[in-house]
Design a protein around this motif. Structure first.
Motif, PDB file in Angstrom:
ATOM      1  N   ILE A  24     -27.186   8.280  38.581  1.00  0.00           N
ATOM      2  CA  ILE A  24     -25.893   7.975  37.982  1.00  0.00           C
ATOM      3  C   ILE A  24     -26.063   7.826  36.474  1.00  0.00           C
ATOM      4  N   THR A  25     -25.143   8.411  35.732  1.00  0.00           N
ATOM      5  CA  THR A  25     -25.169   8.288  34.283  1.00  0.00           C
ATOM      6  C   THR A  25     -23.857   7.685  33.805  1.00  0.00           C
ATOM      7  N   ASN A  26     -23.931   6.870  32.766  1.00  0.00           N
ATOM      8  CA  ASN A  26     -22.707   6.286  32.222  1.00  0.00           C
ATOM      9  C   ASN A  26     -21.993   7.239  31.272  1.00  0.00           C
ATOM     10  N   ARG A  27     -22.525   8.450  31.131  1.00  0.00           N
ATOM     11  CA  ARG A  27     -21.900   9.419  30.229  1.00  0.00           C
ATOM     12  C   ARG A  27     -20.613   9.996  30.821  1.00  0.00           C
ATOM     13  N   VAL A  28     -20.509  10.047  32.146  1.00  0.00           N
ATOM     14  CA  VAL A  28     -19.316  10.612  32.783  1.00  0.00           C
ATOM     15  C   VAL A  28     -18.828   9.676  33.883  1.00  0.00           C
ATOM     16  N   HIS A  29     -17.628   9.928  34.343  1.00  0.00           N
ATOM     17  CA  HIS A  29     -16.996   9.154  35.412  1.00  0.00           C
ATOM     18  C   HIS A  29     -17.855   9.244  36.678  1.00  0.00           C
ATOM     19  N   PRO A  30     -18.026   8.149  37.436  1.00  0.00           N
ATOM     20  CA  PRO A  30     -18.856   8.216  38.650  1.00  0.00           C
ATOM     21  C   PRO A  30     -18.344   9.213  39.682  1.00  0.00           C
ATOM     22  N   ILE A  31     -17.016   9.421  39.738  1.00  0.00           N
ATOM     23  CA  ILE A  31     -16.476  10.442  40.649  1.00  0.00           C
ATOM     24  C   ILE A  31     -16.944  11.823  40.208  1.00  0.00           C
ATOM     25  N   THR A  32     -16.932  12.054  38.888  1.00  0.00           N
ATOM     26  CA  THR A  32     -17.410  13.334  38.353  1.00  0.00           C
ATOM     27  C   THR A  32     -18.868  13.561  38.728  1.00  0.00           C
ATOM     28  N   THR A  33     -19.679  12.511  38.610  1.00  0.00           N
ATOM     29  CA  THR A  33     -21.098  12.626  38.960  1.00  0.00           C
ATOM     30  C   THR A  33     -21.262  13.024  40.422  1.00  0.00           C
ATOM     31  N   ALA A  34     -20.560  12.331  41.302  1.00  0.00           N
ATOM     32  CA  ALA A  34     -20.680  12.610  42.731  1.00  0.00           C
ATOM     33  C   ALA A  34     -20.187  14.015  43.065  1.00  0.00           C
ATOM     34  N   VAL A  35     -19.061  14.408  42.490  1.00  0.00           N
ATOM     35  CA  VAL A  35     -18.493  15.732  42.761  1.00  0.00           C
ATOM     36  C   VAL A  35     -19.411  16.838  42.251  1.00  0.00           C
ATOM     37  N   THR A  36     -20.004  16.637  41.088  1.00  0.00           N
ATOM     38  CA  THR A  36     -20.888  17.649  40.512  1.00  0.00           C
ATOM     39  C   THR A  36     -22.131  17.852  41.373  1.00  0.00           C
ATOM     40  N   TYR A  37     -22.727  16.761  41.832  1.00  0.00           N
ATOM     41  CA  TYR A  37     -23.879  16.892  42.723  1.00  0.00           C
ATOM     42  C   TYR A  37     -23.482  17.585  44.027  1.00  0.00           C
ATOM     43  N   ALA A  38     -22.330  17.198  44.569  1.00  0.00           N
ATOM     44  CA  ALA A  38     -21.879  17.810  45.821  1.00  0.00           C
ATOM     45  C   ALA A  38     -21.630  19.304  45.646  1.00  0.00           C
ATOM     46  N   ALA A  39     -21.000  19.667  44.532  1.00  0.00           N
ATOM     47  CA  ALA A  39     -20.718  21.079  44.273  1.00  0.00           C
ATOM     48  C   ALA A  39     -22.010  21.884  44.179  1.00  0.00           C
ATOM     49  N   THR A  40     -23.022  21.297  43.538  1.00  0.00           N
ATOM     50  CA  THR A  40     -24.303  21.995  43.409  1.00  0.00           C
ATOM     51  C   THR A  40     -24.943  22.191  44.777  1.00  0.00           C
ATOM     52  N   ASN A  41     -24.886  21.161  45.623  1.00  0.00           N
ATOM     53  CA  ASN A  41     -25.454  21.271  46.966  1.00  0.00           C
ATOM     54  C   ASN A  41     -24.700  22.308  47.805  1.00  0.00           C
ATOM     55  N   ILE A  42     -23.372  22.346  47.659  1.00  0.00           N
ATOM     56  CA  ILE A  42     -22.578  23.358  48.368  1.00  0.00           C
ATOM     57  C   ILE A  42     -22.989  24.759  47.904  1.00  0.00           C
ATOM     58  N   ALA A  43     -23.103  24.935  46.597  1.00  0.00           N
ATOM     59  CA  ALA A  43     -23.483  26.240  46.049  1.00  0.00           C
ATOM     60  C   ALA A  43     -24.836  26.696  46.575  1.00  0.00           C
ATOM     61  N   GLU A  44     -25.777  25.750  46.668  1.00  0.00           N
ATOM     62  CA  GLU A  44     -27.093  26.088  47.215  1.00  0.00           C
ATOM     63  C   GLU A  44     -26.981  26.482  48.691  1.00  0.00           C
TER      64      GLU A  44
END
Length: 475
Positions: free
Chosen positions: A351-371
């Motif tokens: 988790i990074t404080n640079r972006v919204h925690p929802i954004t962090t979770a969604v970005t990781y999920a999107a990457t896993n889906i793409a893989e």
């Protein structure tokens, strides 16, 4: 729309601008070869020289159609020799060398750009000259003179660096020249500002405050090259926007045998804190004059990438070397070959404080889906570049576009591993963005009918957050 090359390395290349590559033609050739960020070193030249380089970088960027970033490297409290009376001076083993206040009257009397040097030396201190090739030991200190004995012989020249391992210096983190250069950076829209010889987090915060006071959003890169920085590493990484492992001075300030492990520790800390990290100094040093690197240098670049570096930096290799374009092409080749061994971490949830925690979770999920679905492309719609920041830490090798209508964000994404910045005018219209990206991908041959593209964007329902993942099949 600009046209990034998805075949180029995911690890970013930072190249120093100097006499060998400062023309618009050469800079354009370096961008084409793979340079993502150009470094302007303020230790050499005046602001007029920096402005000349910056103007040429921007002209080259416009010519190639790639929004490259610019890093201004503040020299910080770098202590240097003054002018020698004898040039060069060979320091024999056991020779007596004195640092004097004021002007020297003999070849073995040295002066320094740091006026308080004599006051702050103590008996027993080590003094390293010329990047550590010449070593002295302080034997006595008088009012206007510090007498030293040569313990490791070698040749020195005017204006070469002085390192004082273990000596506690009172010099400020930013000298007046650094403050002037930082204000110049703010005025000219520089993307990254790096600070040399950082010792504590407060040094970073001071520079950030100065830039903010001049309405500048440049990212601050802390250079780790002092033992004190290693002692306060976590706080410094927290305070900075990014880190540079400046191995030249670091390898002099600490035992050179400890430098590789220090590099690994710094990179690991940056990964934990989700901060980009640049590994610098002598990466392809032999290519100053040779057209090929040594095997050890190739291994050095590869190991930095395997450790988790986001970028590798070229210094004299491009600034004053004989083969600037070849050295960039070679570094890109080594990076591309090494990256084949990297694997995506499906369970990374940093988790990074640079972006919204929802954004962090969604970005990781999107990457896993793409893989999971073997997507051909990931597209992240972002205004600030923060969402792309999260994606870069996953080390997924699926080509990723950071789509933005913000020129500052486009340039700054050049430091993020695996992110290819692309300009778009359709950031607020997801359907139009999908159409624009897919049309571009088909036009340049990166996409074909049936390919899957994963888009990360926002629905507008959650304020300031990316909460939408779309899987699109190319028609």
């Amino acid at each position: 729309m600009t046209r990034p090359s998805l075949e180029q390395a995911c690890t970013k290349i930072v190249a120093t601008v100097g006499p060998a590559c400062e023309s618009i033609d050469m800079l354009a050739a370096l961008i084409t070869a793979g340079v993502d960020v150009f470094r302007i070193n303020t230790a050499h030249g005046k602001q007029a020289d920096h402005e000349f380089k910056l103007n040429n970088i921007r002209a080259a960027s416009d010519r190639v159609g790639v929004p490259v970033g610019v890093l201004l490297d503040l020299s910080g409290p770098k202590i240097r020799l003054g002018e020698l009376r004898e040039e060069p001076l060979y320091c024999d083993l056991g020779m007596e060398i004195s640092f004097v206040r004021g002007e020297s009257n003999a070849p073995n009397e040295l002066t320094s750009t740091y006026k308080k040097l004599v006051d702050e030396l103590s008996v027993g201190n080590r003094v390293m000259l010329a990047d550590g090739t010449v070593s002295l030991k302080v034997e006595s200190v008088q009012k206007d003179r510090a007498v030293c004995r040569v313990t490791a012989p070698g040749e020195i020249r005017s204006r070469q660096g002085i390192n004082l391992p273990g000596a506690a210096l009172s010099v400020s983190a930013m000298l007046p020249a650094d403050i002037e250069n930082a204000m110049w950076a703010a005025k000219n829209g520089i993307d990254f500002v790096s600070l040399s010889f950082v010792r504590k987090a407060e040094d970073v915060r001071t520079l950030k405050s100065l830039l903010t006071s001049h309405d500048c959003n440049a990212l601050v890169i802390a250079k780790i090259e002092k033992p004190e920085a290693l002692e306060h590493l976590e706080e410094i990484v927290e305070a900075a926007d990014g880190i540079m492992v400046a191995r030249g001075d670091l390898g002099v300030e600490i035992d050179v045998a400890e430098t590789p492990l220090a590099q690994k520790r710094i990179i690991a800390m940056c990964k934990e804190k989700v901060k980009p990290v640049i590994v610098a100094t002598q990466m392809l040093e032999s290519m100053h004059h040779n057209s090929r690197p040594t095997r050890a240098e190739a291994s050095d670049v590869a190991n930095a990438i395997l450790d988790g570096a986001d970028a590798c930096m070229l210094s004299g290799e491009t600034a004053i070397g004989d083969h600037p374009v070849k050295v960039v092409e070679m570094m890109s080749r080594i990076m591309t070959a090494t990256e084949r061994a990297l694997s995506h971490d499906m369970f990374d949830r940093t988790i990074t404080n640079r972006v919204h925690p929802i954004t962090t979770a969604v970005t990781y999920a999107a990457t896993n889906i793409a893989e999971a679905i073997h997507a051909s492309l990931i597209v992240i719609a972002t205004r600030s570049g923060g969402t792309a920041w999260v994606k870069s830490k996953s080390r997924s090798r699926i080509p990723t576009l950071g789509a933005s209508d913000n020129n500052d964000a486009l340039r700054r994404m050049n430091l993020l591993w695996g992110i290819k910045p692309i300009a778009t005018s359709q950031l607020d219209d997801t359907q139009m963005l999908m159409t624009e990206i897919c049309d571009w991908g088909k036009q340049v041959g990166y996409l074909k009918p049936g390919d899957r593209v994963v888009f990360v964007t926002g629905s507008g329902v959650v304020d300031r957050a990316h909460n939408l993942v779309l899987v699109h099949t190319v028609e």
